[in-house]
Motif scaffolding. Structure first.
Motif, PDB file in Angstrom:
ATOM      1  N   HIS A  35       0.842  -1.203   0.000  1.00  0.00           N
ATOM      2  CA  HIS A  35       0.000   0.000   0.000  1.00  0.00           C
ATOM      3  C   HIS A  35       0.879   1.255   0.000  1.00  0.00           C
ATOM      4  O   HIS A  35       0.607   2.218  -0.733  1.00  0.00           O
ATOM      5  CB  HIS A  35      -0.920   0.002   1.223  1.00  0.00           C
ATOM      6  N   ILE A  36       1.930   1.251   0.810  1.00  0.00           N
ATOM      7  CA  ILE A  36       2.830   2.404   0.886  1.00  0.00           C
ATOM      8  C   ILE A  36       3.542   2.596  -0.444  1.00  0.00           C
ATOM      9  O   ILE A  36       3.640   3.720  -0.963  1.00  0.00           O
ATOM     10  CB  ILE A  36       3.843   2.219   2.029  1.00  0.00           C
ATOM     11  N   ALA A  37       4.049   1.511  -1.017  1.00  0.00           N
ATOM     12  CA  ALA A  37       4.749   1.605  -2.309  1.00  0.00           C
ATOM     13  C   ALA A  37       3.815   2.149  -3.382  1.00  0.00           C
ATOM     14  O   ALA A  37       4.212   3.000  -4.198  1.00  0.00           O
ATOM     15  CB  ALA A  37       5.290   0.235  -2.704  1.00  0.00           C
TER      16      ALA A  37
ATOM     17  N   ASP B 117      20.394   7.630   8.199  1.00  0.00           N
ATOM     18  CA  ASP B 117      20.807   8.010   9.554  1.00  0.00           C
ATOM     19  C   ASP B 117      19.744   8.888  10.213  1.00  0.00           C
ATOM     20  O   ASP B 117      18.717   9.207   9.611  1.00  0.00           O
ATOM     21  CB  ASP B 117      22.173   8.696   9.541  1.00  0.00           C
ATOM     22  N   SER B 118      20.010   9.287  11.449  1.00  0.00           N
ATOM     23  CA  SER B 118      19.033  10.075  12.219  1.00  0.00           C
ATOM     24  C   SER B 118      18.960  11.523  11.781  1.00  0.00           C
ATOM     25  O   SER B 118      18.085  12.263  12.220  1.00  0.00           O
ATOM     26  CB  SER B 118      19.379  10.008  13.718  1.00  0.00           C
ATOM     27  N   GLN B 119      19.905  11.945  10.894  1.00  0.00           N
ATOM     28  CA  GLN B 119      19.866  13.313  10.375  1.00  0.00           C
ATOM     29  C   GLN B 119      19.060  13.435   9.089  1.00  0.00           C
ATOM     30  O   GLN B 119      19.004  14.504   8.485  1.00  0.00           O
ATOM     31  CB  GLN B 119      21.285  13.811  10.125  1.00  0.00           C
ATOM     32  N   GLY B 120      18.456  12.319   8.651  1.00  0.00           N
ATOM     33  CA  GLY B 120      17.636  12.349   7.447  1.00  0.00           C
ATOM     34  C   GLY B 120      18.392  12.024   6.170  1.00  0.00           C
ATOM     35  O   GLY B 120      17.813  12.118   5.073  1.00  0.00           O
TER      36      GLY B 120
ATOM     37  N   CYS C  68      13.691   4.317  -6.709  1.00  0.00           N
ATOM     38  CA  CYS C  68      12.520   3.816  -5.975  1.00  0.00           C
ATOM     39  C   CYS C  68      12.907   3.399  -4.557  1.00  0.00           C
ATOM     40  O   CYS C  68      12.173   3.678  -3.591  1.00  0.00           O
ATOM     41  CB  CYS C  68      11.897   2.634  -6.712  1.00  0.00           C
ATOM     42  N   ALA C  69      14.041   2.738  -4.418  1.00  0.00           N
ATOM     43  CA  ALA C  69      14.478   2.291  -3.095  1.00  0.00           C
ATOM     44  C   ALA C  69      14.756   3.472  -2.178  1.00  0.00           C
ATOM     45  O   ALA C  69      14.352   3.478  -0.998  1.00  0.00           O
ATOM     46  CB  ALA C  69      15.722   1.416  -3.237  1.00  0.00           C
ATOM     47  N   VAL C  70      15.428   4.479  -2.680  1.00  0.00           N
ATOM     48  CA  VAL C  70      15.738   5.657  -1.872  1.00  0.00           C
ATOM     49  C   VAL C  70      14.458   6.415  -1.516  1.00  0.00           C
ATOM     50  O   VAL C  70      14.292   6.891  -0.382  1.00  0.00           O
ATOM     51  CB  VAL C  70      16.734   6.574  -2.610  1.00  0.00           C
ATOM     52  N   LYS C  71      13.533   6.508  -2.465  1.00  0.00           N
ATOM     53  CA  LYS C  71      12.263   7.192  -2.200  1.00  0.00           C
ATOM     54  C   LYS C  71      11.515   6.511  -1.056  1.00  0.00           C
ATOM     55  O   LYS C  71      10.976   7.179  -0.157  1.00  0.00           O
ATOM     56  CB  LYS C  71      11.397   7.170  -3.462  1.00  0.00           C
TER      57      LYS C  71
ATOM     58  N   TYR D 118      10.763   8.147   2.686  1.00  0.00           N
ATOM     59  CA  TYR D 118       9.391   8.217   3.204  1.00  0.00           C
ATOM     60  C   TYR D 118       9.324   7.665   4.630  1.00  0.00           C
ATOM     61  O   TYR D 118       8.623   8.205   5.500  1.00  0.00           O
ATOM     62  CB  TYR D 118       8.442   7.437   2.294  1.00  0.00           C
ATOM     63  N   LEU D 119      10.066   6.597   4.871  1.00  0.00           N
ATOM     64  CA  LEU D 119      10.051   5.941   6.181  1.00  0.00           C
ATOM     65  C   LEU D 119      10.921   6.656   7.204  1.00  0.00           C
ATOM     66  O   LEU D 119      10.925   6.274   8.374  1.00  0.00           O
ATOM     67  CB  LEU D 119      10.536   4.494   6.041  1.00  0.00           C
ATOM     68  N   ASN D 120      11.672   7.683   6.765  1.00  0.00           N
ATOM     69  CA  ASN D 120      12.681   8.301   7.624  1.00  0.00           C
ATOM     70  C   ASN D 120      13.592   7.205   8.174  1.00  0.00           C
ATOM     71  O   ASN D 120      13.861   7.113   9.379  1.00  0.00           O
ATOM     72  CB  ASN D 120      12.036   9.093   8.768  1.00  0.00           C
TER      73      ASN D 120
END
Length: 672
Positions: free
Chosen positions: A123-125, A218-221, A260-263, A267-269
């Motif tokens: 659904h997310i994809a 990472d935690s910085q996005g 697509c993988a990076v997108k 999205y998931l942070n």
């Protein structure tokens, strides 16, 4: 986030050893855990500390989050690394870590939850305009609804467990008549493995490629990809050979997969190391999102070798709040890497899992070669966990060189005590089609009638000579009173000047080979009789504790030979064989037992857990009907009726743990 100075590894085997190596490089103290079955294993010895966590059953040890947290608190660790499998994608373990202020080496609980359900992930994809395989991923799980959706999608189609991976809860359905039976099996398998019997349906793409993209955030996005891997060579949805990067893939398709993988990761942070998997249609080039694994992958070494990035160390750095030490433009692929998984199984006998002790184990050492394992000589392969013994990974400037190094490495790997798929892997790599476009049908296309080991007769003869030579040495030395020495006739005949004659027997499935040996002192004429076929070999053997020299009909070669009682193991650059010989008395007892019940009973072929019993006393069955299912080494095998007739006795129920050879079902045959 707090620095990590002591880390608990909530896993076992080769991945535990792999994490320990990165901990050593980072100056982090490692704490291993072990069950009864793993008390003396490699990861326990290599860690700085090791703590017992329970019995051999995974549910009572490696899958017990409460016990693991208790050990973490007792040893005052800063973090837990879950490895892969077991609790690596468990939101329960993360929640418990958060409650106790223990760092979990992995992504956030939200990311794991969102990707943990294949239905939700699709659904997310879809919402991100990433193509997914046509199918059904709705909440309605009734048989009628799923059958209606299957008719809409069309056959062939794939039933897949929503909650997990690794091939569990997956079935290909070619025609509608097979659907309900396959659905019941998939749901049961999914429930046993993941505690959730929800499934989704997908159109089955016949000539598909399995391509995945390694991502890290990472935690910085910051989010980067570490390029792609191909995992198309699979058996029963279990990956066997993986490589990085994928071959025969257009630049446009490769870049689209990266995007697509990076997108999705953005999205998931996403924080940590993860893998986004895709199916690529080999005929059209179209690709579809499959799933995201929110953990380290078994095949991660291929990416490490072509990028130079230590993914485990990177996981730990990210978990401490550190930023990625690179940007996308800093990363590049150098050369090619290919990995092969050596499993304890018998490819010549329907890939039956093997258990036992590694009487011989010697890893290869060569340029461009890496071996990740969790065993040593003397280790035991138990039925409680998966069957992987080791991973051999080869790197080369080109794909061809990497493949050649991998072939050489597999050939130089000496393993005996249990049968493995080493020869089978070498056969897969040596096929000319390995250098063409790979698909998930590769094994079926290369070996449409199944694979069988080569030269079985001559190797059986060599093993018999090795046993005869060893027993002759024992008999002429100190007498130990063993049955083999009491039954041997070398002392009686050779002392009278008559060539020694003895017979050994070997039972394989329903057939028996008779081996007659004439001679002594390592020089024998061996006659094999199997199903009225007769073969004869002249063999000269110089048996040594290290490498042994054997000469067959004037041709010499070197072998590793290990003998344990009446079991003989052969290993060389081209073969890996194990033979369990029988004396005359043992042979006669086996024959009597086989005559009594082999055609009308079902016995457990190895230790395992009964997951389903599909027959009851009084049921009529046809030969080949599925009677029950047994899980061993994390694989579920359907056991079929050996004959047509009426079930007279059922000796087990679902949930029973049984030993190899246990009588499970009796059938009154129609031919009796």
């Amino acid at each position: 986030m707090k620095p990590i100075k002591r880390l608990l590894i909530a896993n076992r085997g080769e991945i535990a050893c792999r994490i320990i190596r990165s901990c050593q490089l980072l100056g982090i103290e490692s704490v291993a855990v072990f069950s009864d079955a793993d008390r003396d294993e490699k990861h326990v010895r290599e860690a700085d500390r090791a703590v017992y966590i329970g019995t051999s059953a995974a549910a009572e040890s490696y899958l017990n989050a409460e016990v693991l947290i208790g050990v973490a608190l007792k040893t005052k660790v800063d973090a837990i690394h879950p490895g892969y499998g077991f609790l690596s994608e468990s939101t329960e373990l993360i929640r418990r870590c958060q409650e106790r202020n223990i760092t979990f080496i992995g992504p956030s609980i939200e990311s794991i939850a969102q990707m943990g359900s294949k239905i939700n992930a699709k659904h997310i994809a879809h919402g991100l305009h990433i193509a997914t395989v046509p199918g059904y991923n709705g909440e309605s799980q009734g048989v009628k609804e799923l059958l209606a959706q299957a008719r809409r999608i069309g056959f062939p189609l794939l039933i897949k467990a929503s909650a997990g991976g690794g091939g569990k809860g997956m079935r290909i359905v070619h025609i509608e008549d097979e659907f309900e039976g396959a659905l019941a099996q998939a749901k049961q398998e999914a429930l046993n493995a993941f505690g959730d019997d929800s499934v989704l349906l997908e159109k089955y793409i016949v000539r598909s490629r399995h391509i995945e993209v390694q991502v890290v955030g990472d935690s910085q996005g910051n989010v980067c990809h570490l390029f792609d891997r191909e995992c198309s060579i699979q058996r029963n949805y279990q990956k066997l050979i993986e490589e990085a990067p994928a071959g025969n893939l257009s630049a446009d398709t490769r870049q689209a997969l990266f995007d697509c993988a990076v997108k999705l990761a953005q999205y998931l942070n996403y924080q940590g190391v993860g893998t986004v998997e895709f199916i690529v249609d080999a005929d059209t080039g179209d690709f579809y999102f499959l799933e995201m694994n929110t953990r380290l992958q078994v095949e991660h070494p291929t990416t490490e070798l072509v990028t130079g990035v230590d993914l485990v160390a990177l996981q730990i750095q990210i978990a401490q709040g550190g930023a990625l030490p690179f940007i996308q433009d800093d990363l590049s692929v150098k050369g090619h890497a290919i990995e092969a998984r050596i499993n304890a199984e018998d490819p010549g006998n329907s890939y039956l899992p093997e258990i036992g002790k590694l009487d011989l184990y010697r890893e290869p050492i060569a340029a461009g070669l890496r071996v990740d394992s969790g065993v040593t000589q003397g280790s035991s392969i138990s039925p409680f966990y998966d069957s992987m013994v080791a991973k051999v990974i080869a790197w080369g400037e080109t794909r061809g060189l990497a493949g050649q190094r991998l072939l050489q490495g597999l050939g130089d790997f000496a393993i005996a005590g249990v049968k493995t798929n080493r020869e089978f892997l070498m056969a897969l790599l040596a096929c000319p089609t390995f250098h063409q476009v790979l698909t998930t049908q590769y094994i079926d296309e290369v070996f449409p009638d199944g694979w069988q080991p080569w030269g079985e007769e001559v190797h059986l003869a060599i093993a018999a000579v090795a046993l005869a030579t060893e027993q002759e040495t024992k008999v002429t030395g100190a007498f130990s009173g063993t049955p083999w020495q009491r039954l041997s006739n070398w002392r009686l005949t050779t002392g009278a000047g008559i060539p020694a004659v003895t017979r050994l027997y070997l039972r394989q499935g329903d057939s028996t080979s008779t081996i007659q040996l004439v001679g002594g002192s390592g020089q024998y004429v061996v006659t094999l009789v199997k199903e009225e076929q007769i073969s004869e070999f002249n063999i000269l053997l110089n048996l040594n504790k290290t490498r042994s020299q054997v000469e067959v009909s004037g041709s010499r070669s070197m072998l590793d030979i290990a003998i344990n009682g009446s079991q003989v193991h052969l290993s060389s650059s081209k073969l890996n064989r194990s033979y369990q010989f029988l004396s005359l008395e043992e042979h006669l007892l086996k024959e009597a037992s086989a005559h009594t019940d082999s055609s009308s009973v079902i016995r457990a072929q190895m230790p395992g857990l009964i997951t389903d019993v599909l027959v009851c006393e009084g049921d009529a069955v046809q030969q080949g009907d599925i009677a029950l299912a047994i899980e061993s080494m994390k694989l579920v095998n359907n056991i079929v009726a050996p004959c047509s007739g009426t079930v007279s006795k059922v000796f087990c129920v679902a949930g029973d743990n049984v030993e190899g050879g246990t009588l499970l079902v009796e059938i009154e045959s129609l031919t009796d």
